[in-house]
Design a protein around this motif. Structure first.
Motif, mmCIF file in Angstrom:
data_model
loop_
_atom_site.group_PDB
_atom_site.id
_atom_site.type_symbol
_atom_site.label_atom_id
_atom_site.label_comp_id
_atom_site.label_asym_id
_atom_site.label_seq_id
_atom_site.Cartn_x
_atom_site.Cartn_y
_atom_site.Cartn_z
ATOM 1 N N ASN A 1 13.275 -26.349 -6.804
ATOM 2 C CA ASN A 1 12.510 -26.393 -7.661
ATOM 3 C C ASN A 1 12.655 -28.204 -8.132
ATOM 4 N N GLY A 2 12.829 -28.861 -9.696
ATOM 5 C CA GLY A 2 12.271 -30.096 -9.925
ATOM 6 C C GLY A 2 10.844 -30.392 -9.126
ATOM 7 N N THR B 1 18.805 -23.550 -1.682
ATOM 8 C CA THR B 1 18.184 -24.315 -2.632
ATOM 9 C C THR B 1 18.288 -25.447 -2.498
ATOM 10 N N ASN C 1 17.285 -29.240 -4.437
ATOM 11 C CA ASN C 1 16.394 -30.084 -5.598
ATOM 12 C C ASN C 1 15.496 -30.891 -5.592
ATOM 13 N N ASN D 1 14.085 -33.628 -6.918
ATOM 14 C CA ASN D 1 14.556 -34.307 -6.789
ATOM 15 C C ASN D 1 14.860 -36.162 -5.959
ATOM 16 N N ASP D 2 16.054 -35.167 -5.380
ATOM 17 C CA ASP D 2 17.530 -35.980 -4.595
ATOM 18 C C ASP D 2 16.793 -36.264 -3.440
#
Ligand code: SF4
Lengths: 467, 206
Positions: free
Chosen positions: A170-171, A277, A279, A281-282
């Motif tokens: 996600n992200g 999972t 992210n 964004n990271d």
């Protein structure tokens, strides 16, 4: 029982089943020169037929020159292999896209371009990067030559049901961070063998926002985490890519197909053996430092100390890798100097990849002492790039613009590095000797490879874009 | 196909490394051959030889050490056979003389390729592998027995059991012709083909 995407495609292809073992029907069989000759020989020896020539498609990619269209340009052994493919395809009635044909290319680049890969299909090829085609919601996996012969003779394969792994991302990928960085980060997280025995399903908002080219990059490297296959559920992006492709269904059949494909998502409560999972964004731009794709870090990280690994076997492997790569623990990834750049392969040889690299290269020159080549993934990619003038951008910057093929991804032709050469490569494997005996490979995205060519060292693409 | 494997007793060559990939087992420069024979000479080429031509053996590499000559069993670690799907890898191992590879784990495609080439892949736990490596490294002529029928590995009086699917076991023991068997299922394949939605058929839509 709610089902995963893999289970749906699996169930739809079972001819006969015995516990976890099934005879699976195979919809598409892709072949190339390296892993098919012994299979054709096997058919001939036993006087067996190629059961479904109309589901079988071949191209030339591994053993060909990227400088000449002549099949003998890389010596007699390569010529013999290519000649065998021509003769076998002729004898058995297989559609072959030979060098010089605009439809020729790396098998995993050209087959989707032709619309040969459709959601919900089973696709096999004697090549581990067949996983690429899972980007369409197909179950696609690499097989050995005995299995190639089995599919040729029977249009089917005996298979064990794999375990399932869900990788949910996600992200939003930060500016300058690409699908290549994402898949390298995923491999870092699950490990070089972390998905062995599994089929991965990639999902989540970051995956849904990717183009088909980017999704192919993701699924392509599933095998680098040990997975049998990687899959992404088809959606509007998939349909838009497929519509009107040469071999995609047309008219009423297209409508029927779309109806069937709309069922191809994991059911809401489907159970997976493993769930991972991340992210988006990271994630930073990634660079491999060792000798397998799991040996990877962000551009701003430092080369690890073997003692930082907990498992003694991993410590030993890291020590050996650092020795081979001639890197010192504690040094910065961004201090690593390279003298070669390779942009291409079935991971990153598509038009979007070349566009991303060209944007970085435009109005710049490659650093002195660096040699760099761009090898389009297919004739179609090459043609399109030339229409857009990308070839000029590359050549003006000092890159060589080559003919399509696997090229320096594994160097079965004459595109080889020398002992001690260090290469920023957009391909998928940094194994010892992969690009030439004693050569050192760092896997990166096309933009990062292009920037390394200009700077002569690994540089954070996000800084450059800001400049 | 040859007549099948049941038991192998031999000394073993210890290749103490994780992630041994198929590019190492048989490097790309040997993949242009169109036959299945003769790959044993090039097995582990880049590790085995100091030069590209393969004339100067690397005496530090395990297969070049005199005490391990004649081993029919290869020991290795996690994720053996990862990477490329090239079946040239098991062809090379078998052609060199190996009948069994015992490792902590195997990459999927490689494992299947072994089964199809009468090369037995056995996976044991990490601690069991440690014991086997210790035994072979302290006495190179230690005999290891791999019994496929009973699914056991024995060494110095210890027994370890391993798992293998019934289909794979039968294929190895009987030296089955998998293609011949599937050809007998032709009626089922044809029945299946009658149910395939048209969009999934061969791409002749007109
Ligand atoms: S580009 Fe590289 S990984 Fe892809 S099919 Fe060719 S050799 Fe294999």
């Amino acid at each position: 029982m709610p089902k995963t995407l893999y289970e749906k495609v699996w169930d739809a292809h079972v001819i006969t089943q015995d516990g976890h073992e099934a005879l699976l029907y195979i919809d598409r069989h892709l072949i190339h020169e390296v892993t098919s000759p012994q299979a054709f020989d096997g058919l001939k020896q036993k006087q067996r037929k190629l059961r479904s020539p109309d589901k079988t498609f071949g191209t030339m990619d591994h053993s060909i020159s990227t400088r000449s269209l002549a099949i003998d340009a890389c010596g007699d052994n390569n010529r013999r292999q290519l000649q065998a493919l021509i003769e076998n395809c002729e004898e058995f009635g297989v559609q072959l896209y030979p060098v010089g044909n605009v439809k020729q290319g790396i098998i995993h680049v050209m087959a989707p371009e032709r619309g040969l890969i459709l959601p919900g299909m089973t696709v096999v090829c004697g090549d581990s990067h067949t996983a690429t085609h899972g980007a369409f919601g197909a179950l696609a996996f690499g097989i050995g030559t005995s299995q190639v012969e089995h599919v040729m003779a029977t249009t089917s394969l005996k298979q064990h049901k794999a375990k399932t792994m869900k990788v949910e991302v996600n992200g939003t990928l930060p500016f300058g961070v690409t699908a290549k960085d994402l898949i390298l980060a995923i491999i870092a997280k699950i490990g070089h063998a972390g998905a062995t025995g599994h089929v991965i399903e990639y999902c989540g908002s970051a995956i849904a926002s990717l183009s088909m080219e980017a999704r192919m990059t993701i699924c392509n490297m599933s095998i680098e985490a040990g997975a049998k296959a990687g899959m992404i559920a088809p959606d509007e992006v998939t349909l838009a890519y497929l519509k009107d492709k040469e071999f995609a269904p047309k008219g009423e059949l297209w409508e029927l197909a779309c109806q069937d494909w709309s069922q191809l998502t994991a059911d809401p409560n489907a159970l997976y053996d493993t769930v991972v999972t991340l992210n988006a964004n990271d994630i930073q731009p990634q660079v491999t430092w060792g000798t397998n794709p799991g040996h990877v870090l962000g551009i701003n990280d430092i080369v690890p100390d073997p003692s930082s690994f907990t498992d003694p076997a991993d410590q030993e492997a890291a020590k050996k890798a650092l020795h081979y790569m001639d890197l010192t623990p504690g040094s910065k990834i961004s201090d690593i100097e390279i003298n070669h750049v390779f942009i291409g392969s079935c991971t990153n040889g598509r038009i979007e990849d070349l566009r991303a690299a060209a944007r970085v290269v435009e109005n710049n020159k490659i650093a002195s002492g660096v040699s760099a080549i761009v090898v389009p993934g297919s004739g179609e990619v090459k043609k399109q790039a030339e229409v857009e003038g990308l070839d000029k951008i590359f050549t003006q910057a000092g890159f060589e613009w080559r003919l399509p093929g696997c090229s320096m991804c594994l160097g079965m032709n004459d595109d080889l590095l020398l002992q001690g050469d260090r290469c920023a490569s957009t391909s998928n494997r940094n194994f010892e000797g992969r690009q030439g005996r004693g050569s050192r490979t760092h896997l990166v995205s096309p933009a990062m490879a292009a920037l390394a060519a200009i700077k002569g060292r690994f540089t954070d693409i996000r800084e450059f874009i800001k400049e | 196909m040859s007549c099948g494997i049941t038991t192998v007793t031999s000394k073993a060559a210890p290749l103490d490394q994780v992630n041994v990939d198929t590019d190492q087992i048989i490097p790309k420069q040997f993949l242009t051959s169109v036959s299945k024979q003769g790959f044993g000479r090039h097995l582990f080429h880049d590790w085995r030889y100091l030069d590209s031509a393969g004339t100067q053996p690397n005496l530090e590499f395990v297969l070049n050490q005199p005490q391990h000559q004649g081993a029919e069993i290869l020991l290795s670690r996690e994720n053996f056979g990862c990477g490329s799907s090239r079946e040239h890898a098991p062809w090379a191992l078998a052609d060199y003389g190996f009948k069994v590879v015992i490792a902590t784990s195997f990459a999927d495609i490689f494992y299947g390729n072994c089964i199809n080439n009468q090369l037995l892949p056995v996976s044991l736990s990490k601690s069991e592998m440690d014991t086997l490596f210790d035994a072979v490294q302290s006495a190179a002529d230690t005999a290891i027995t791999v019994d496929l029928v009973n699914q056991t590995v024995s060494c110095n009086g210890d027994n370890y059991s391993f798992t293998i699917s019934p289909l794979h076991k039968e294929t190895l023991i009987k030296g089955l012709d998998a293609i011949g068997q599937t050809l007998e299922q032709e009626a089922f394949i044809q029945a299946y083909e009658k149910k395939i939605p048209q969009w999934r058929c061969a791409p002749h839509y007109e």
